[in-house]
Design a protein around this motif. Structure first.
Motif, PDB file in Angstrom:
ATOM      1  N   MET A   1       0.852  -1.171   0.000  1.00 52.96           N
ATOM      2  CA  MET A   1       0.000   0.000   0.000  1.00 52.96           C
ATOM      3  C   MET A   1       0.899   1.236   0.000  1.00 52.96           C
ATOM      4  N   ARG A   2       0.673   2.119  -0.955  1.00 55.90           N
ATOM      5  CA  ARG A   2       1.460   3.346  -1.012  1.00 55.90           C
ATOM      6  C   ARG A   2       0.631   4.448  -1.654  1.00 55.90           C
ATOM      7  N   HIS A   3       1.065   5.679  -1.422  1.00 58.10           N
ATOM      8  CA  HIS A   3       0.397   6.814  -2.064  1.00 58.10           C
ATOM      9  C   HIS A   3       0.485   6.655  -3.572  1.00 58.10           C
ATOM     10  N   GLY A   4      -0.590   6.983  -4.242  1.00 60.86           N
ATOM     11  CA  GLY A   4      -0.573   7.012  -5.695  1.00 60.86           C
ATOM     12  C   GLY A   4      -1.016   5.742  -6.375  1.00 60.86           C
TER      13      GLY A   4
ATOM     14  N   ASN B   1      -4.019   4.325  -5.780  1.00 54.10           N
ATOM     15  CA  ASN B   1      -5.482   4.366  -5.859  1.00 54.10           C
ATOM     16  C   ASN B   1      -6.106   2.986  -5.641  1.00 54.10           C
ATOM     17  N   SER B   2      -5.612   2.270  -4.643  1.00 51.51           N
ATOM     18  CA  SER B   2      -6.065   0.901  -4.393  1.00 51.51           C
ATOM     19  C   SER B   2      -7.219   0.863  -3.401  1.00 51.51           C
ATOM     20  N   TRP B   3      -7.936  -0.258  -3.411  1.00 50.12           N
ATOM     21  CA  TRP B   3      -8.996  -0.476  -2.424  1.00 50.12           C
ATOM     22  C   TRP B   3      -8.389  -0.605  -1.030  1.00 50.12           C
ATOM     23  N   GLU B   4      -7.194  -1.155  -0.942  1.00 49.02           N
ATOM     24  CA  GLU B   4      -6.523  -1.289   0.346  1.00 49.02           C
ATOM     25  C   GLU B   4      -6.274   0.091   0.966  1.00 49.02           C
TER      26      GLU B   4
ATOM     27  N   TYR C   1      -7.915   2.165   4.362  1.00 54.23           N
ATOM     28  CA  TYR C   1      -7.144   2.936   5.338  1.00 54.23           C
ATOM     29  C   TYR C   1      -7.773   4.324   5.535  1.00 54.23           C
ATOM     30  N   ILE C   2      -8.152   4.986   4.440  1.00 55.37           N
ATOM     31  CA  ILE C   2      -8.776   6.310   4.519  1.00 55.37           C
ATOM     32  C   ILE C   2     -10.128   6.218   5.227  1.00 55.37           C
ATOM     33  N   PHE C   3     -10.888   5.145   4.972  1.00 55.10           N
ATOM     34  CA  PHE C   3     -12.164   4.948   5.664  1.00 55.10           C
ATOM     35  C   PHE C   3     -11.944   4.920   7.171  1.00 55.10           C
ATOM     36  N   HIS C   4     -10.954   4.146   7.623  1.00 54.68           N
ATOM     37  CA  HIS C   4     -10.661   4.061   9.059  1.00 54.68           C
ATOM     38  C   HIS C   4     -10.189   5.415   9.598  1.00 54.68           C
ATOM     39  N   LEU C   5      -9.416   6.143   8.801  1.00 50.69           N
ATOM     40  CA  LEU C   5      -8.913   7.451   9.214  1.00 50.69           C
ATOM     41  C   LEU C   5     -10.069   8.443   9.400  1.00 50.69           C
ATOM     42  N   VAL C   6     -10.966   8.526   8.425  1.00 52.94           N
ATOM     43  CA  VAL C   6     -12.120   9.426   8.526  1.00 52.94           C
ATOM     44  C   VAL C   6     -12.996   9.013   9.706  1.00 52.94           C
ATOM     45  N   ASN C   7     -13.217   7.718   9.857  1.00 53.80           N
ATOM     46  CA  ASN C   7     -14.012   7.205  10.970  1.00 53.80           C
ATOM     47  C   ASN C   7     -13.393   7.642  12.296  1.00 53.80           C
ATOM     48  N   HIS C   8     -12.084   7.506  12.420  1.00 54.19           N
ATOM     49  CA  HIS C   8     -11.379   7.913  13.640  1.00 54.19           C
ATOM     50  C   HIS C   8     -11.568   9.408  13.906  1.00 54.19           C
ATOM     51  N   TYR C   9     -11.370  10.225  12.879  1.00 56.06           N
ATOM     52  CA  TYR C   9     -11.503  11.674  13.055  1.00 56.06           C
ATOM     53  C   TYR C   9     -12.916  12.050  13.498  1.00 56.06           C
ATOM     54  N   LEU C  10     -13.931  11.481  12.840  1.00 59.27           N
ATOM     55  CA  LEU C  10     -15.312  11.837  13.163  1.00 59.27           C
ATOM     56  C   LEU C  10     -15.718  11.364  14.554  1.00 59.27           C
ATOM     57  N   THR C  11     -15.256  10.188  14.957  1.00 57.30           N
ATOM     58  CA  THR C  11     -15.627   9.697  16.284  1.00 57.30           C
ATOM     59  C   THR C  11     -14.856  10.405  17.396  1.00 57.30           C
ATOM     60  N   HIS C  12     -13.832  11.180  17.033  1.00 54.81           N
ATOM     61  CA  HIS C  12     -13.061  11.913  18.036  1.00 54.81           C
ATOM     62  C   HIS C  12     -13.260  13.426  17.935  1.00 54.81           C
ATOM     63  N   GLY C  13     -14.372  13.838  17.329  1.00 46.39           N
ATOM     64  CA  GLY C  13     -14.765  15.236  17.397  1.00 46.39           C
ATOM     65  C   GLY C  13     -14.508  16.108  16.184  1.00 46.39           C
ATOM     66  N   ALA C  14     -13.935  15.574  15.111  1.00 44.07           N
ATOM     67  CA  ALA C  14     -13.720  16.405  13.922  1.00 44.07           C
ATOM     68  C   ALA C  14     -15.063  16.830  13.335  1.00 44.07           C
ATOM     69  N   LEU C  15     -15.119  18.027  12.822  1.00 42.72           N
ATOM     70  CA  LEU C  15     -16.345  18.537  12.211  1.00 42.72           C
ATOM     71  C   LEU C  15     -16.369  18.323  10.702  1.00 42.72           C
ATOM     72  N   GLY C  16     -15.241  17.928  10.132  1.00 43.48           N
ATOM     73  CA  GLY C  16     -15.181  17.706   8.697  1.00 43.48           C
ATOM     74  C   GLY C  16     -13.878  17.043   8.311  1.00 43.48           C
TER      75      GLY C  16
ATOM     76  N   THR D   1     -11.919   8.209 -14.337  1.00 45.86           N
ATOM     77  CA  THR D   1     -12.195   7.019 -13.541  1.00 45.86           C
ATOM     78  C   THR D   1     -12.475   7.442 -12.110  1.00 45.86           C
ATOM     79  N   ARG D   2     -13.535   6.900 -11.531  1.00 47.20           N
ATOM     80  CA  ARG D   2     -13.783   7.092 -10.099  1.00 47.20           C
ATOM     81  C   ARG D   2     -12.887   6.103  -9.360  1.00 47.20           C
ATOM     82  N   ASN D   3     -12.023   6.615  -8.512  1.00 41.03           N
ATOM     83  CA  ASN D   3     -11.111   5.765  -7.756  1.00 41.03           C
ATOM     84  C   ASN D   3     -11.763   5.303  -6.453  1.00 41.03           C
TER      85      ASN D   3
END
Length: 104
Positions: free
Chosen positions: A1-4, A6-9, A13-28, A61-63
């Motif tokens: 897994m590396r930047h650039g 555009n993998s599902w893997e 990781y980004i899904f977990h990151l956004v989930n973490h931010y939102l559950t810890h008080g991020a507004l966006g 392409t939608r990544n």
């Protein structure tokens, strides 16, 4: 897994990151590269993007990360609030998220 790549893997990781931010008080969450021609940013770094454009074929392409952010932006509307989840649903990984307010 590396930047650039555009993998599902990496999208997971980004899904977990956004989930973490939102559950810890991020507004966006701000996504930096919406569209790239290829996988290199204008400053020469390999980056993921929501869309990849092939300028010669005139196609796009939608990544995978597009679908991650679409999931949040489609179902959770401005003004909705994250609720604390307790019990067995708080023990799974990633933890369940619940919202109160304006949800599609």
């Amino acid at each position: 897994m590396r930047h650039g790549d555009n993998s599902w893997e990496y999208a997971e990781y980004i899904f977990h990151l956004v989930n973490h931010y939102l559950t810890h008080g991020a507004l966006g969450y701000t996504y930096r590269n919406m569209v790239l021609a290829g996988t290199e940013s204008t400053w020469g770094w390999h980056q993921n993007s929501l869309f990849s454009v092939d300028t010669e074929a005139k196609t796009f392409t939608r990544n995978p990360e597009y679908y991650v952010l679409r999931h949040y932006s489609h179902f959770v509307r401005p003004g909705a609030r994250v609720l604390e989840v307790e019990g067995r649903f708080s023990l799974i990984s990633p933890p369940c998220m619940a919202f109160y307010g304006i949800v599609a």
